[in-house]
Motif scaffolding. Structure first.
Motif, PDB file in Angstrom:
ATOM      1  N   TYR A 138       2.300  -6.461  25.955  1.00  0.00           N
ATOM      2  CA  TYR A 138       2.798  -7.042  27.159  1.00  0.00           C
ATOM      3  C   TYR A 138       4.221  -6.547  27.564  1.00  0.00           C
ATOM      4  CZ  TYR A 138       4.105 -10.482  30.633  1.00  0.00           C
ATOM      5  OH  TYR A 138       4.303 -11.058  31.761  1.00  0.00           O
ATOM      6  N   LYS A 139       4.151  -6.376  28.796  1.00  0.00           N
ATOM      7  CA  LYS A 139       5.632  -5.906  29.381  1.00  0.00           C
ATOM      8  C   LYS A 139       5.803  -6.472  30.866  1.00  0.00           C
ATOM      9  CE  LYS A 139       5.615  -1.406  28.840  1.00  0.00           C
ATOM     10  NZ  LYS A 139       5.823   0.098  28.905  1.00  0.00           N
ATOM     11  N   LEU A 157       5.735 -20.958  28.436  1.00  0.00           N
ATOM     12  CA  LEU A 157       4.573 -22.012  28.677  1.00  0.00           C
ATOM     13  C   LEU A 157       3.439 -21.243  29.168  1.00  0.00           C
ATOM     14  CD1 LEU A 157       3.440 -24.875  28.768  1.00  0.00           C
ATOM     15  CD2 LEU A 157       4.367 -25.190  31.111  1.00  0.00           C
ATOM     16  N   GLN A 158       3.657 -20.397  30.149  1.00  0.00           N
ATOM     17  CA  GLN A 158       2.563 -19.571  30.774  1.00  0.00           C
ATOM     18  C   GLN A 158       2.021 -18.535  29.424  1.00  0.00           C
ATOM     19  OE1 GLN A 158       1.320 -18.905  33.886  1.00  0.00           O
ATOM     20  NE2 GLN A 158       2.410 -20.257  34.771  1.00  0.00           N
ATOM     21  N   VAL A 161      -0.360 -21.263  27.562  1.00  0.00           N
ATOM     22  CA  VAL A 161      -1.724 -21.415  28.455  1.00  0.00           C
ATOM     23  C   VAL A 161      -2.614 -20.185  28.250  1.00  0.00           C
ATOM     24  CG1 VAL A 161      -2.507 -22.185  30.310  1.00  0.00           C
ATOM     25  CG2 VAL A 161      -0.542 -23.423  29.635  1.00  0.00           C
ATOM     26  N   ALA A 162      -1.929 -18.911  28.406  1.00  0.00           N
ATOM     27  CA  ALA A 162      -2.795 -17.611  28.572  1.00  0.00           C
ATOM     28  C   ALA A 162      -3.456 -17.438  27.336  1.00  0.00           C
ATOM     29  CB  ALA A 162      -1.948 -16.434  29.110  1.00  0.00           C
ATOM     30  N   HIS A 163      -2.823 -17.789  26.051  1.00  0.00           N
ATOM     31  CA  HIS A 163      -3.398 -17.485  24.803  1.00  0.00           C
ATOM     32  C   HIS A 163      -4.713 -18.642  24.571  1.00  0.00           C
ATOM     33  CE1 HIS A 163      -2.183 -15.366  20.582  1.00  0.00           C
ATOM     34  NE2 HIS A 163      -3.786 -15.905  20.801  1.00  0.00           N
ATOM     35  N   LEU A 164      -4.155 -19.962  24.937  1.00  0.00           N
ATOM     36  CA  LEU A 164      -5.362 -20.624  24.848  1.00  0.00           C
ATOM     37  C   LEU A 164      -6.594 -20.315  25.453  1.00  0.00           C
ATOM     38  CD1 LEU A 164      -3.514 -24.023  25.408  1.00  0.00           C
ATOM     39  CD2 LEU A 164      -4.234 -23.469  23.213  1.00  0.00           C
ATOM     40  N   ASP A 165      -6.304 -19.712  26.848  1.00  0.00           N
ATOM     41  CA  ASP A 165      -7.619 -19.207  27.562  1.00  0.00           C
ATOM     42  C   ASP A 165      -8.312 -18.310  26.764  1.00  0.00           C
ATOM     43  OD1 ASP A 165      -8.926 -18.005  29.682  1.00  0.00           O
ATOM     44  OD2 ASP A 165      -7.109 -18.046  31.198  1.00  0.00           O
ATOM     45  N   TYR A 356      -1.650 -13.690  34.842  1.00  0.00           N
ATOM     46  CA  TYR A 356      -2.883 -12.806  34.700  1.00  0.00           C
ATOM     47  C   TYR A 356      -2.703 -11.609  33.783  1.00  0.00           C
ATOM     48  CZ  TYR A 356      -7.498 -10.794  36.044  1.00  0.00           C
ATOM     49  OH  TYR A 356      -8.794 -10.670  36.062  1.00  0.00           O
ATOM     50  N   ASP A 357      -1.467 -11.083  33.705  1.00  0.00           N
ATOM     51  CA  ASP A 357      -0.980 -10.131  32.935  1.00  0.00           C
ATOM     52  C   ASP A 357      -1.040 -10.457  31.484  1.00  0.00           C
ATOM     53  OD1 ASP A 357      -1.049  -8.087  34.883  1.00  0.00           O
ATOM     54  OD2 ASP A 357       1.181  -8.376  35.325  1.00  0.00           O
ATOM     55  N   LEU A 358      -0.333 -11.618  31.240  1.00  0.00           N
ATOM     56  CA  LEU A 358      -0.498 -12.114  29.803  1.00  0.00           C
ATOM     57  C   LEU A 358      -1.753 -12.411  29.397  1.00  0.00           C
ATOM     58  CD1 LEU A 358       2.406 -14.858  30.296  1.00  0.00           C
ATOM     59  CD2 LEU A 358       2.586 -13.032  28.663  1.00  0.00           C
ATOM     60  N   TRP A 359      -2.677 -13.012  30.153  1.00  0.00           N
ATOM     61  CA  TRP A 359      -4.098 -13.602  29.712  1.00  0.00           C
ATOM     62  C   TRP A 359      -4.755 -11.972  29.437  1.00  0.00           C
ATOM     63  CZ3 TRP A 359      -8.498 -11.603  32.097  1.00  0.00           C
ATOM     64  CH2 TRP A 359      -9.527 -11.974  31.768  1.00  0.00           C
ATOM     65  N   GLU A 360      -4.483 -11.163  30.284  1.00  0.00           N
ATOM     66  CA  GLU A 360      -5.272  -9.774  30.089  1.00  0.00           C
ATOM     67  C   GLU A 360      -4.888  -9.005  28.844  1.00  0.00           C
ATOM     68  OE1 GLU A 360      -6.780  -6.929  33.558  1.00  0.00           O
ATOM     69  OE2 GLU A 360      -4.595  -6.971  33.242  1.00  0.00           O
TER      70      GLU A 360
END
Length: 396
Positions: A138-139, A157-158, A161-165, A356-360
């Motif tokens: 991730y960048k 925090l994001q 949450v993105a990792h929980l997702d 969204y980038d974190l989640w992806e």
């Protein structure tokens, strides 16, 4: 070790750090357990002298214990020194949800807690930035050493949450359904059935339909929950949410008066869905057999050990709670929903430029461990969910 300052909020950086560290506690208060009397006892009703305060706080904790334990909380276990914060609030939250310390999610959370347990500095930001890049590729240009405290802690925090997702999807849905970002689905945004984005003018055009122009977090969470329940029961995706509630086989024993329909209709207006509400909807009941009582005894004993020693390793014996984890994703976006509603109901708060980038990136990590045969057999989510779960091109 956590920092100890004379006043945690003496600077804006420390104020933001304090807010970030308190969020796990806020999430717990929204689970549906009645914390109002406890909070009142620990704030407005708190006694004046330090020794009486410690005795009062110890009694509050001991009153929460519902089964005999090996040891109880003593006044010596209560430290009310001003300026001390928990060093591991997010790890504690995961352990209560039964997440294994050996998991990638827990490893990520250790980095988050490590960054938040010390005052903000360039080295702290660099530590977090390097971890995300090395582990998930991730960048993001917005994650840099000159960023302000509010932006940095929101990025922390994001990422949580993105990792929980991504974690929930991998362990609950990845064997049967293609991935979508549930966090992006839940957040308040322009309703694709009411507004259409015009890339030429960079504006949304109303489609002339009645009702709110924006999605509601609780409504989309309920729509997704019902869709997933329907799929689990019928092994196929519904075409729409129309009539879906009446087709789902709700647990009859948990709803003798047929309140599911009424609750879903009322909550779809935007009200909070507590974790206890979600358990009720899904028919998850407290067990009362001997095995359950032994498990409760173990958990409460370990909770006491944690409160007495602040040793995070004492928090063990909790069941792996995937329902609780996806509820945490919902809870975060419900907080943002309420914040935007209070400021201006015709606006919305989005962090889509990096959530969204974190989640992806994190999802790609988990997807690398899924076989190609499994991926070929997956089905797609219905269009009414996919339209809201895919990032708008104007934000990509």
């Amino acid at each position: 070790m956590p920092d100890k300052n004379i006043n945690l909020c003496d600077t804006e950086d420390e104020k933001q750090r304090y807010i970030f560290n308190m969020l796990p506690t806020y999430f717990i208060t929204q689970t549906g357990v009645d914390f109002n009397s406890i909070i009142k006892e620990l704030t407005t009703n708190l006694l004046k002298t330090p020794i009486r305060q410690r005795s009062q706080v110890a009694k509050v904790f001991n009153d929460l214990i519902s089964t005999p334990v090996d040891n109880y909380i003593n006044i010596q276990d209560i430290n009310l020194e001003q300026g001390e914060m928990s060093a591991e609030p997010y790890q504690a939250l995961l352990r209560i949800m039964g997440v294994s310390p050996d998991s990638k999610l827990y490893e990520h959370t250790e980095i988050i807690d490590a960054c938040a347990s010390q005052t903000l500095s360039q080295s702290v930001i660099t530590q977090f930035k390097n971890y995300l890049y090395c582990e998930f590729g991730y960048k993001n240009d917005e994650l840099h050493v000159e960023m302000n405290a509010e932006s940095f802690y929101m990025h922390l925090l994001q990422s949580f949450v993105a990792h929980l997702d991504a974690y929930f999807y991998h362990y609950e849905c990845s064997s049967s359904v293609n991935p979508i970002s549930l966090g992006h689905l839940f957040q308040k945004k322009p309703d694709p059935n009411k507004l259409q984005y015009d890339s030429k003018t960079n504006k949304f055009i109303s489609l002339g339909k009645k009702g709110s122009l924006f999605t509601r977090t609780s409504r989309t969470f309920l729509q997704w929950s019902q869709t997933w329940l329907y799929f689990q029961q019928y092994k196929e995706m519904p075409k729409s949410t129309r009539g879906i509630s009446s087709n789902i086989k709700w647990p009859v024993t948990n709803d003798p008066e047929g309140m599911h329909e009424y609750y879903i209709r009322r909550t779809s207006e935007g009200k909070w869905i507590t974790l206890m509400d979600l358990y009720w909807l899904l028919g998850i009941e407290d067990r009362t057999d001997d095995e359950a009582r032994k498990a409760l005894h173990l958990r409460q004993n370990n909770m006491v050990k944690y409160l007495k020693s602040t040793d995070i390793k004492a928090l063990e014996g909790f069941d792996h709670n995937l329902v609780g984890l996806i509820w945490l994703v919902y809870a975060f976006f419900q907080i943002l929903y309420e914040k935007s509603e209070k400021s201006d109901s015709n606006s919305y708060i989005t962090y889509d430029d990096y959530y969204y980038d974190l989640w992806e990136s994190i999802t790609d990590h988990y997807e690398s461990n899924v076989s190609e045969n499994t991926k070929k057999d997956r089905v797609e989510w219905p269009d009414y969910l996919k339209e809201q779960a895919i990032r708008d091109e104007r934000m990509a």
